[in-house]
Design a protein around this motif. Structure first.
Motif, PDB file in Angstrom:
ATOM      1  N   HIS A 398      68.357  54.726  29.086  1.00 14.65           N
ATOM      2  CA  HIS A 398      69.408  55.737  28.909  1.00 14.65           C
ATOM      3  C   HIS A 398      70.530  55.192  28.045  1.00 14.65           C
ATOM      4  CE1 HIS A 398      71.977  59.128  29.785  1.00 14.65           C
ATOM      5  NE2 HIS A 398      72.917  58.324  30.286  1.00 14.65           N
ATOM      6  N   LEU A 399      70.917  53.949  28.309  1.00 18.16           N
ATOM      7  CA  LEU A 399      71.968  53.329  27.514  1.00 18.16           C
ATOM      8  C   LEU A 399      71.535  53.192  26.062  1.00 18.16           C
ATOM      9  CD1 LEU A 399      74.719  51.947  27.419  1.00 18.16           C
ATOM     10  CD2 LEU A 399      73.605  49.794  28.017  1.00 18.16           C
ATOM     11  N   ASP A 400      70.232  52.789  25.885  1.00 20.24           N
ATOM     12  CA  ASP A 400      69.723  52.692  24.513  1.00 20.24           C
ATOM     13  C   ASP A 400      69.791  54.044  23.811  1.00 20.24           C
ATOM     14  OD1 ASP A 400      69.227  50.027  24.861  1.00 20.24           O
ATOM     15  OD2 ASP A 400      67.090  50.265  25.285  1.00 20.24           O
ATOM     16  N   GLU A 401      69.478  55.136  24.569  1.00 19.71           N
ATOM     17  CA  GLU A 401      69.532  56.472  23.974  1.00 19.71           C
ATOM     18  C   GLU A 401      70.971  56.844  23.616  1.00 19.71           C
ATOM     19  OE1 GLU A 401      68.472  60.136  22.492  1.00 19.71           O
ATOM     20  OE2 GLU A 401      67.272  58.339  22.929  1.00 19.71           O
ATOM     21  N   LEU A 402      71.890  56.497  24.544  1.00 20.12           N
ATOM     22  CA  LEU A 402      73.308  56.771  24.255  1.00 20.12           C
ATOM     23  C   LEU A 402      73.777  55.977  23.041  1.00 20.12           C
ATOM     24  CD1 LEU A 402      74.858  56.815  27.859  1.00 20.12           C
ATOM     25  CD2 LEU A 402      74.346  58.777  26.370  1.00 20.12           C
ATOM     26  N   VAL A 403      73.356  54.715  23.014  1.00 15.19           N
ATOM     27  CA  VAL A 403      73.742  53.881  21.871  1.00 15.19           C
ATOM     28  C   VAL A 403      73.155  54.446  20.581  1.00 15.19           C
ATOM     29  CG1 VAL A 403      73.441  51.600  20.830  1.00 15.19           C
ATOM     30  CG2 VAL A 403      74.047  51.787  23.244  1.00 15.19           C
ATOM     31  N   ARG A 404      71.860  54.906  20.701  1.00 12.70           N
ATOM     32  CA  ARG A 404      71.235  55.486  19.508  1.00 12.70           C
ATOM     33  C   ARG A 404      71.978  56.725  19.052  1.00 12.70           C
ATOM     34  NH1 ARG A 404      68.252  59.410  18.074  1.00 12.70           N
ATOM     35  NH2 ARG A 404      68.163  60.267  20.174  1.00 12.70           N
ATOM     36  N   GLN A 405      72.300  57.578  20.027  1.00  6.81           N
ATOM     37  CA  GLN A 405      73.050  58.792  19.671  1.00  6.81           C
ATOM     38  C   GLN A 405      74.422  58.439  19.113  1.00  6.81           C
ATOM     39  OE1 GLN A 405      73.219  61.225  23.179  1.00  6.81           O
ATOM     40  NE2 GLN A 405      70.996  61.648  23.192  1.00  6.81           N
ATOM     41  N   ARG A 406      75.090  57.514  19.783  1.00  8.31           N
ATOM     42  CA  ARG A 406      76.428  57.135  19.309  1.00  8.31           C
ATOM     43  C   ARG A 406      76.338  56.489  17.935  1.00  8.31           C
ATOM     44  NH1 ARG A 406      81.329  58.826  18.994  1.00  8.31           N
ATOM     45  NH2 ARG A 406      82.908  57.154  18.936  1.00  8.31           N
ATOM     46  N   THR A 407      75.271  55.685  17.744  1.00 10.34           N
ATOM     47  CA  THR A 407      75.086  55.051  16.432  1.00 10.34           C
ATOM     48  C   THR A 407      74.887  56.112  15.354  1.00 10.34           C
ATOM     49  OG1 THR A 407      74.118  53.098  17.470  1.00 10.34           O
ATOM     50  CG2 THR A 407      73.679  53.425  15.133  1.00 10.34           C
ATOM     51  N   ALA A 408      74.075  57.151  15.737  1.00 10.30           N
ATOM     52  CA  ALA A 408      73.854  58.232  14.775  1.00 10.30           C
ATOM     53  C   ALA A 408      75.155  58.965  14.472  1.00 10.30           C
ATOM     54  CB  ALA A 408      72.807  59.206  15.330  1.00 10.30           C
ATOM     55  N   GLU A 409      75.925  59.200  15.555  1.00 13.80           N
ATOM     56  CA  GLU A 409      77.220  59.864  15.352  1.00 13.80           C
ATOM     57  C   GLU A 409      78.138  59.029  14.488  1.00 13.80           C
ATOM     58  OE1 GLU A 409      78.692  60.544  19.231  1.00 13.80           O
ATOM     59  OE2 GLU A 409      77.285  62.172  19.713  1.00 13.80           O
ATOM     60  N   LEU A 410      78.153  57.728  14.788  1.00 16.62           N
ATOM     61  CA  LEU A 410      79.018  56.856  13.984  1.00 16.62           C
ATOM     62  C   LEU A 410      78.540  56.790  12.540  1.00 16.62           C
ATOM     63  CD1 LEU A 410      79.627  53.921  16.487  1.00 16.62           C
ATOM     64  CD2 LEU A 410      81.269  55.665  15.753  1.00 16.62           C
ATOM     65  N   SER A 411      77.176  56.812  12.411  1.00 21.47           N
ATOM     66  CA  SER A 411      76.643  56.793  11.044  1.00 21.47           C
ATOM     67  C   SER A 411      77.036  58.053  10.294  1.00 21.47           C
ATOM     68  CB  SER A 411      75.114  56.670  11.090  1.00 21.47           C
ATOM     69  OG  SER A 411      74.732  55.439  11.674  1.00 21.47           O
ATOM     70  N   ALA A 412      76.936  59.191  11.040  1.00 24.28           N
ATOM     71  CA  ALA A 412      77.342  60.451  10.411  1.00 24.28           C
ATOM     72  C   ALA A 412      78.829  60.440  10.084  1.00 24.28           C
ATOM     73  CB  ALA A 412      76.997  61.617  11.331  1.00 24.28           C
ATOM     74  N   ALA A 413      79.610  59.960  11.065  1.00 24.58           N
ATOM     75  CA  ALA A 413      81.056  59.888  10.829  1.00 24.58           C
ATOM     76  C   ALA A 413      81.373  58.938   9.688  1.00 24.58           C
ATOM     77  CB  ALA A 413      81.769  59.434  12.109  1.00 24.58           C
ATOM     78  N   ASN A 414      80.599  57.843   9.678  1.00 18.42           N
ATOM     79  CA  ASN A 414      80.808  56.877   8.600  1.00 18.42           C
ATOM     80  C   ASN A 414      80.454  57.497   7.243  1.00 18.42           C
ATOM     81  OD1 ASN A 414      81.322  54.063   7.704  1.00 18.42           O
ATOM     82  ND2 ASN A 414      79.147  54.146   7.152  1.00 18.42           N
TER      83      ASN A 414
END
Length: 564
Positions: A398-414
């Motif tokens: 679950h944490l990996d999924e959250l990290v993946r989602q957050r990473t995607a969000e950060l990538s999008a934000a970036n």
């Protein structure tokens, strides 16, 4: 007994030949029919002409040797046959007369007496020799017996029926410090405390009563220490079958008793640990046959020990749920039987239907020679740890999924930030260019519309204007090349005319004409490409024409659709 020839003689040879006891039947020396008759009847046989005798002429010896005169006389003494005297003459008949027979009988009687005396003398010599040999053998036997008794590690003694010591061995002397000489003729009460002496005498009495060997345990005190002995008491009998003494053999088993007690204590401790531990422990043969299982293991699967003892371990309820685990266990048993420690993770179904995970191992037990004799199966319940690991893994996933989602969000934000930075750089560059352009003389400045205005902002203004006034709108360069995207263009213009290269060129030419610079105001006229009414205004900076703003695509009453 068997008849044998001891001696024979012939008158012509003038000598006696000894035969060393040759059996009569083995040599051709006498007529057997005559000899047998004399032996059986103990009567003399006298034949004047044996060769012609009606009874004995058929005898093989007589027929062969043509025997003439023959006399066979029994030698009898005190009614017992001692031997035979056989005489023959092959030359003449009627050689043996009656007076000669009487003389020979007298001589035979003397011979019988002499033979008996000789036999008695020979027997006496033999008896004396045998007695001497027996005496030597007895001395040797006594010496051997004494050596055995004295070198025995057991305490040995012999008493008469009154309890007096007749013999004690060396071990008796060493243990009780009483010599054989001092012990002989004395009783137990002369050496031992009353209670101990009474116990010794009681064992002797019971052995005599039973008339057979009696085995028991005795506790004897010596040197302030209680020692345990296995005692064997038995009576000794004379030739008449009557007991005359008691023999006792006491073997010290004190160390063995201590070892047994230590072993029992060790077994009690082992059993307590074996049964009270929470781990699953058992014992089995090197072939995998279960010998024992502790209480925790039995309670897990809900069985009694009698239900599983003697079965192959892989056929028991702990393993029956998984063929794969059964095969893995069989391989593990072979390895452990060869001396290897084996460990793997397994699962056992509990009586309540739940599945328990265990850290399972097989440990070989070796004897002093290093040979594997037993196997110890052991299982540590790791169900809670496994469930915790599964929950932890679930949380990790679950944490990996959250990290993946957050990473995607950060990538999008970036990416947005990068785009924004890029846009800001473009804006900054445009502003800098505008500032530079504004500082230059208008006659020489190379300024375009895009240098002065943000195209996205102008697109938004254009779209809002077109919607507000319900007209088409477009900003182009002075030559008619579009700068913005068309807003609210009609299908005639956007889907038909501008779909062709020629149509786009005509539209650009029309937009450059209608949007030409006009000091008097906007130019209003029909489109030179489509024929609809358009209006165009030039955008100038310091008198320099930098863009056209076109609106329209309006059809009024004067326009004929057929002509259009």
């Amino acid at each position: 007994g068997q008849l044998v020839i001891h001696a024979k003689g012939e008158v012509s040879q003038d000598r006696i030949e000894t035969m060393q006891g040759v059996p009569v039947g083995e040599v051709d020396e006498v007529p057997l029919t005559v000899v047998n008759y004399v032996v059986r009847t103990q009567e003399a046989v006298l034949l004047n002409d044996a060769f012609r005798d009606s009874i004995y002429a058929r005898d093989g010896y007589i027929a062969k040797h043509h025997t003439r005169s023959l006399l066979c006389l029994p030698i009898v003494h005190q009614g017992r046959l001692s031997g035979l005297l056989y005489l023959e003459n092959n030359l003449a008949t009627k050689v043996f007369t009656q007076d000669r027979i009487e003389l020979l009988k007298t001589l035979s009687l003397q011979a019988a007496i002499s033979m008996e005396n000789a036999g008695l003398y020979a027997n006496l010599e033999t008896t004396i020799k045998e007695l001497r040999q027996a005496e030597v053998a007895m001395r040797d036997s006594q010496s051997l017996l004494k050596a055995i008794i004295d070198n025995s590690t057991a305490v040995i003694y012999v008493k008469d029926l009154k309890g007096r010591y007749l013999l004690v061995n060396r071990r008796f002397e060493e243990v009780f410090h009483i010599s054989n000489t001092a012990a002989q003729g004395r009783i137990d009460h002369d050496f031992f405390p009353a209670a101990q002496a009474g116990a010794f005498q009681e064992f002797d009495r019971l052995a005599l009563e039973r008339t057979g060997a009696m085995e028991s345990e005795q506790v004897v005190e010596h040197e302030n220490e209680l020692c345990t002995y296995i005692s064997i008491h038995c009576p000794l009998f004379n030739n008449e079958g009557k007991p005359y003494a008691v023999f006792a053999l006491l073997t010290d088993i004190t160390e063995r008793k201590r070892a047994e007690e230590a072993l029992r204590e060790s077994e009690r401790k082992f059993k307590a640990i074996f049964e009270q531990t929470f781990q699953f422990i058992g014992l089995m043969t090197i072939d995998g046959v279960l010998i024992e299982a502790n209480r925790a293991a039995l309670q897990l699967v809900g069985v009694e020990e009698s239900e599983i003892v003697g079965r192959f371990f892989w056929d028991t309820p702990w393993w029956a749920h998984s063929l794969e685990l059964q095969e893995e266990l069989q391989v593990a048993v072979k390895k452990a039987g060869a001396g290897e420690f084996v460990r793997f993770e397994a699962s056992h179904p509990a009586a309540d239907g739940s599945l328990h995970y265990v850290d399972f191992s097989l440990k070989p037990v070796k004897d002093e020679a290093g040979t594997v004799v037993l196997l110890i199966p052991e299982g540590r319940d790791i169900t809670e740890r496994k469930l915790a690991e599964q929950e932890l893994q679930k949380n990790r996933d679950h944490l990996d999924e959250l990290v993946r989602q957050r990473t995607a969000e950060l990538s999008a934000a970036n990416e947005l930030l990068r785009q924004e930075i890029s846009e800001r750089k473009l804006i900054e560059e445009a502003l800098n260019k505008r500032l530079v352009a504004l500082t230059e003389p208008l006659e020489t400045a190379d300024i375009s519309f895009t240098d002065l205005f943000n195209i996205d902002d102008m697109q938004k203004i254009q779209d809002v204007f077109a919607e507000a006034f319900n007209v088409a709108s477009l900003i182009t360069k002075p030559d008619g090349t579009p700068i913005t995207n068309p807003s609210r263009f009609c299908r005639l213009c956007i889907d038909i005319i501008r779909e062709t290269e020629k149509g786009r060129a005509n539209c650009a030419f029309s937009d450059s004409i209608i949007g030409r610079q006009n000091p008097d105001g906007p130019n209003i006229q029909p489109c030179l490409s489509g024929g609809l009414w358009d209006a165009g205004a030039s955008i100038t900076l310091g008198g320099k024409h930098v863009a056209n703003w076109l609106v329209g695509q309006v059809k009024n009453e004067a326009i004929e659709e057929k002509k259009l």
